[in-house]
Design a protein around this motif. Structure first.
Motif, PDB file in Angstrom:
ATOM      1  N   ASN A  58      -8.456   3.141  -9.025  1.00 45.90           N
ATOM      2  CA  ASN A  58      -7.297   4.007  -9.268  1.00 45.90           C
ATOM      3  C   ASN A  58      -6.038   3.534  -8.541  1.00 45.90           C
ATOM      4  O   ASN A  58      -5.009   4.202  -8.575  1.00 45.90           O
ATOM      5  CB  ASN A  58      -7.613   5.453  -8.889  1.00 45.90           C
ATOM      6  CG  ASN A  58      -7.813   5.653  -7.400  1.00 45.90           C
ATOM      7  OD1 ASN A  58      -7.794   4.712  -6.618  1.00 45.90           O
ATOM      8  ND2 ASN A  58      -8.027   6.897  -7.001  1.00 45.90           N
ATOM      9  N   GLY A  59      -6.108   2.400  -7.837  1.00 45.53           N
ATOM     10  CA  GLY A  59      -4.958   1.856  -7.135  1.00 45.53           C
ATOM     11  C   GLY A  59      -4.875   2.239  -5.674  1.00 45.53           C
ATOM     12  O   GLY A  59      -4.060   1.690  -4.934  1.00 45.53           O
ATOM     13  N   ASP A  60      -5.708   3.182  -5.230  1.00 43.25           N
ATOM     14  CA  ASP A  60      -5.734   3.549  -3.817  1.00 43.25           C
ATOM     15  C   ASP A  60      -6.261   2.374  -2.997  1.00 43.25           C
ATOM     16  O   ASP A  60      -7.040   1.554  -3.497  1.00 43.25           O
ATOM     17  CB  ASP A  60      -6.634   4.755  -3.564  1.00 43.25           C
ATOM     18  CG  ASP A  60      -6.059   6.063  -4.065  1.00 43.25           C
ATOM     19  OD1 ASP A  60      -4.911   6.073  -4.558  1.00 43.25           O
ATOM     20  OD2 ASP A  60      -6.759   7.084  -3.964  1.00 43.25           O
ATOM     21  N   HIS A 119      -3.294   6.654  -0.547  1.00 50.97           N
ATOM     22  CA  HIS A 119      -2.757   6.779  -1.897  1.00 50.97           C
ATOM     23  C   HIS A 119      -1.242   6.632  -1.839  1.00 50.97           C
ATOM     24  O   HIS A 119      -0.577   7.358  -1.105  1.00 50.97           O
ATOM     25  CB  HIS A 119      -3.121   8.140  -2.508  1.00 50.97           C
ATOM     26  CG  HIS A 119      -2.450   8.369  -3.830  1.00 50.97           C
ATOM     27  ND1 HIS A 119      -2.912   7.790  -4.988  1.00 50.97           N
ATOM     28  CD2 HIS A 119      -1.354   9.083  -4.160  1.00 50.97           C
ATOM     29  CE1 HIS A 119      -2.129   8.153  -5.982  1.00 50.97           C
ATOM     30  NE2 HIS A 119      -1.176   8.942  -5.496  1.00 50.97           N
ATOM     31  N   SER A 153       2.269   6.861  -3.954  1.00 53.19           N
ATOM     32  CA  SER A 153       2.816   7.426  -5.184  1.00 53.19           C
ATOM     33  C   SER A 153       3.198   6.278  -6.117  1.00 53.19           C
ATOM     34  O   SER A 153       3.353   5.125  -5.679  1.00 53.19           O
ATOM     35  CB  SER A 153       4.047   8.281  -4.886  1.00 53.19           C
ATOM     36  OG  SER A 153       5.123   7.454  -4.455  1.00 53.19           O
ATOM     37  N   GLU A 154       3.383   6.584  -7.375  1.00 57.92           N
ATOM     38  CA  GLU A 154       3.768   5.558  -8.350  1.00 57.92           C
ATOM     39  C   GLU A 154       5.081   4.902  -7.933  1.00 57.92           C
ATOM     40  O   GLU A 154       5.223   3.684  -7.994  1.00 57.92           O
ATOM     41  CB  GLU A 154       3.895   6.168  -9.747  1.00 57.92           C
ATOM     42  CG  GLU A 154       4.171   5.163 -10.833  1.00 57.92           C
ATOM     43  CD  GLU A 154       3.046   4.142 -11.008  1.00 57.92           C
ATOM     44  OE1 GLU A 154       3.365   2.977 -11.323  1.00 57.92           O
ATOM     45  OE2 GLU A 154       1.878   4.508 -10.838  1.00 57.92           O
ATOM     46  N   GLU A 155       6.024   5.720  -7.470  1.00 57.63           N
ATOM     47  CA  GLU A 155       7.321   5.198  -7.033  1.00 57.63           C
ATOM     48  C   GLU A 155       7.158   4.245  -5.847  1.00 57.63           C
ATOM     49  O   GLU A 155       7.746   3.163  -5.812  1.00 57.63           O
ATOM     50  CB  GLU A 155       8.251   6.349  -6.663  1.00 57.63           C
ATOM     51  CG  GLU A 155       9.622   5.904  -6.219  1.00 57.63           C
ATOM     52  CD  GLU A 155      10.526   7.067  -5.833  1.00 57.63           C
ATOM     53  OE1 GLU A 155      11.684   6.799  -5.518  1.00 57.63           O
ATOM     54  OE2 GLU A 155      10.069   8.228  -5.837  1.00 57.63           O
ATOM     55  N   SER A 156       6.336   4.638  -4.866  1.00 58.23           N
ATOM     56  CA  SER A 156       6.106   3.790  -3.699  1.00 58.23           C
ATOM     57  C   SER A 156       5.393   2.503  -4.093  1.00 58.23           C
ATOM     58  O   SER A 156       5.743   1.422  -3.614  1.00 58.23           O
ATOM     59  CB  SER A 156       5.268   4.528  -2.658  1.00 58.23           C
ATOM     60  OG  SER A 156       5.968   5.635  -2.157  1.00 58.23           O
ATOM     61  N   ALA A 157       4.390   2.612  -4.954  1.00 60.19           N
ATOM     62  CA  ALA A 157       3.640   1.434  -5.387  1.00 60.19           C
ATOM     63  C   ALA A 157       4.548   0.443  -6.107  1.00 60.19           C
ATOM     64  O   ALA A 157       4.439  -0.776  -5.900  1.00 60.19           O
ATOM     65  CB  ALA A 157       2.476   1.852  -6.275  1.00 60.19           C
ATOM     66  N   GLN A 158       5.449   0.948  -6.933  1.00 60.13           N
ATOM     67  CA  GLN A 158       6.387   0.058  -7.635  1.00 60.13           C
ATOM     68  C   GLN A 158       7.344  -0.609  -6.656  1.00 60.13           C
ATOM     69  O   GLN A 158       7.688  -1.778  -6.815  1.00 60.13           O
ATOM     70  CB  GLN A 158       7.164   0.833  -8.696  1.00 60.13           C
ATOM     71  CG  GLN A 158       6.333   1.201  -9.897  1.00 60.13           C
ATOM     72  CD  GLN A 158       7.115   2.016 -10.907  1.00 60.13           C
ATOM     73  OE1 GLN A 158       8.294   2.294 -10.739  1.00 60.13           O
ATOM     74  NE2 GLN A 158       6.441   2.412 -11.978  1.00 60.13           N
ATOM     75  N   ARG A 170       5.111  -3.173  -4.555  1.00 55.52           N
ATOM     76  CA  ARG A 170       4.498  -4.188  -5.417  1.00 55.52           C
ATOM     77  C   ARG A 170       3.398  -4.954  -4.698  1.00 55.52           C
ATOM     78  O   ARG A 170       2.428  -4.364  -4.260  1.00 55.52           O
ATOM     79  CB  ARG A 170       5.564  -5.104  -5.993  1.00 55.52           C
ATOM     80  CG  ARG A 170       6.429  -4.394  -7.010  1.00 55.52           C
ATOM     81  CD  ARG A 170       7.400  -5.322  -7.612  1.00 55.52           C
ATOM     82  NE  ARG A 170       8.625  -5.254  -6.825  1.00 55.52           N
ATOM     83  CZ  ARG A 170       9.700  -5.923  -7.096  1.00 55.52           C
ATOM     84  NH1 ARG A 170       9.732  -6.744  -8.110  1.00 55.52           N
ATOM     85  NH2 ARG A 170      10.775  -5.803  -6.349  1.00 55.52           N
ATOM     86  N   LYS A 196       1.802  -3.907  -1.116  1.00 56.92           N
ATOM     87  CA  LYS A 196       1.072  -2.642  -0.919  1.00 56.92           C
ATOM     88  C   LYS A 196      -0.130  -2.813   0.006  1.00 56.92           C
ATOM     89  O   LYS A 196      -0.330  -2.020   0.926  1.00 56.92           O
ATOM     90  CB  LYS A 196       0.633  -2.082  -2.279  1.00 56.92           C
ATOM     91  CG  LYS A 196      -0.141  -0.782  -2.170  1.00 56.92           C
ATOM     92  CD  LYS A 196      -0.434  -0.190  -3.538  1.00 56.92           C
ATOM     93  CE  LYS A 196      -1.574  -0.901  -4.196  1.00 56.92           C
ATOM     94  NZ  LYS A 196      -2.047  -0.204  -5.401  1.00 56.92           N
TER      95      LYS A 196
END
Length: 83
Positions: free
Chosen positions: A13-15, A32, A34-39, A42, A45
């Motif tokens: 799940n990306g965690d 975990h 957030s989508e914004e933080s992960a973007q 990049r 992470k």
């Protein structure tokens, strides 16, 4: 000092998680983003998660070195939202 080996993994799940090496049980810690933080992070992470985990492990190791400090804010329970 424990000689256990741990590994940092990225879950489906990306965690990002910390678990005992070679075990498939639930991880000890999950981070975990957030989508914004992960973007924003990049490819960095995993490095950021590793730094967070190392800081946490160091903090746990230092728990026995000193007595906990009592802050005035801790005397009254307050609900906080951490961002």
């Amino acid at each position: 000092m424990s000689s256990e080996t741990f590994e940092i993994i990225e879950l489906a799940n990306g965690d990002v998680a910390l678990r005992r090496a070679g075990e498939r049980d639930d991880p000890l810690v999950r981070i975990h983003f957030s989508e914004e933080s992960a973007q924003f992070l990049r490819e960095h992470k995993i490095a950021i998660a590793k730094a967070m985990l190392e800081a946490g492990i160091e903090a746990v190791q230092n728990l026995g070195d000193s007595e906990p400090e009592v802050f005035e804010e801790e005397l009254e329970p307050v609900n906080h939202t951490i961002h």
